[in-house]
Write an enzyme that holds these catalytic residues in place. Sequence first.
Site, mmCIF file in Angstrom:
data_model
loop_
_atom_site.group_PDB
_atom_site.id
_atom_site.type_symbol
_atom_site.label_atom_id
_atom_site.label_comp_id
_atom_site.label_asym_id
_atom_site.label_seq_id
_atom_site.Cartn_x
_atom_site.Cartn_y
_atom_site.Cartn_z
ATOM 1 N N SER A 188 0.833 -1.207 0.000
ATOM 2 C CA SER A 188 0.000 0.000 0.000
ATOM 3 C C SER A 188 0.863 1.251 0.000
ATOM 4 C CB SER A 188 -0.866 -0.032 1.259
ATOM 5 O OG SER A 188 -1.449 1.214 1.506
ATOM 6 N N TYR A 193 -2.213 0.003 10.549
ATOM 7 C CA TYR A 193 -2.453 -0.671 9.266
ATOM 8 C C TYR A 193 -1.223 -0.530 8.371
ATOM 9 C CZ TYR A 193 -3.785 -1.277 4.422
ATOM 10 O OH TYR A 193 -3.787 -1.659 3.092
ATOM 11 N N LYS A 215 1.561 -3.352 6.926
ATOM 12 C CA LYS A 215 1.906 -3.617 5.521
ATOM 13 C C LYS A 215 3.425 -3.488 5.336
ATOM 14 C CE LYS A 215 -1.093 -4.478 2.984
ATOM 15 N NZ LYS A 215 -1.886 -5.728 2.857
#
Length: 351
Positions: A129, A153, A157
């Site tokens: 991402s 988050y 990643k």
Amino acid sequence: MSAPTTVLITGGAGFIGSHACVELLDHGYELIVVDDYSNSTPQVLARVERIAGRFVGVVYELDIRDRRALSAVFDRHTVDAVMHFASLKSVSGSTSMPIEYYDTNVGGMTTLLQAMQDHGVHQLVYSSSCSVYGEAGPGPLDESTPARPTNPYAASKWACEQILADVCRRRPEYSVLCLRYFNPVGAHPSGLLGEDPRGTPGNLMPYLAQVAIGRRERLSVYGGDYPTRDGTAIRDYIHVMDTVEAHRVALDHLAGTRGMRVYNLGLGQGSSVLDVIGAFSRACGRPVPYEFAPRRPGDVAELVADASAVRRAWGWRPLRDLADMCRDTWRFQRLNPDGYADSARRPTRKQ
Ligand code: NAD
Ligand code: WQD
């Protein structure tokens, strides 16, 4: 190493994974789909079959953290390559449930890697991402931009990328392509597949679509005072069909990849929130109501990809523009005003 023909797809019933299933089925791949339906429904895979005109292949409802169940899948099938989409993906959800996010995203990754290693599978395409870049903008960001994740988050990643880099550094048999998506939006042109978030959408495009269909009154534009050309924040939106086409092309390049490569997936063009509202209003044929609201905590003014590396490496680039993304999102929303039928959902845990 030969090019993969049987691909295991984790999170294959999700927004991007389901479009990837269609893309791979259309190109003759055999699929093994793994999903726990925590953010999707089996109905999606029925729609994939309708579009592709063939069976999805073998489908397993399981949590990728279930080591034994995942290993049994690898026991039963010869897997050439893995596309790993399964993860939790809400930035705000990750700030309230960091442990759950690390467990699913990082724990899920190590469980998957262990199963792959135990079964001699070494080819992987990973969904990363642009959030790993954090507040690195403005200006187009290339892949050498230092990662500075600003929420659990994004950190999860980035942790997965570091794990993959470590594995590849020490185990020369691995081929890993890490694709850092910017803002994937849009829907399959059939109108059968699209993005169907649970509850109130946190992202711009699904929220706009729900305002346009009348499920919500108006969009709040988070911030009109950014140092950008119209005062609203700029992002690099990429059509989900281009996103999954890149994954299919990635499979062609896995066999020739030694170690790990990282590529941005974006158009390399920024659109402001007002640009997206304008394009969506044109797509649905009427102005979408909006009002200005304070900036959303954690948002940055601009996040745009330098998308040239993937073009140089593979000769591939995204072809669909913002008008295409809005047209296809609107078609999905119009044909599925309430998204995928709620009755078919089997929620297993909170997002
Ligand atoms: P999604 O939530 O629609 O799809 C994820 C799928 O994984 C869902 O079907 C869900 O049920 C499944 N899943 C979640 N946890 C699981 C588990 N423990 N075991 C098995 N299945 C599980 O998300 P998406 O938008 O399709 O995103 C796919 C990937 O792309 C994710 O890894 C996400 O981090 C990454 N990504 C998404 C975006 C975006 O804007 N959509 C941007 C950058 C990166
Ligand atoms: C886009 C712009 C908002 C909603 C997120 C994740 C990122 C990646 C992609 C997974 C921003 C504005 C939004 C609304 C608004 N996902 N906005 N009103 O935040 O760029 O990226 O998705 O990896 O990690 O953070 O996408 O769609 O939420 O927002 O004005 O109701 O729209 O402020 O400028 P974002 P988004």
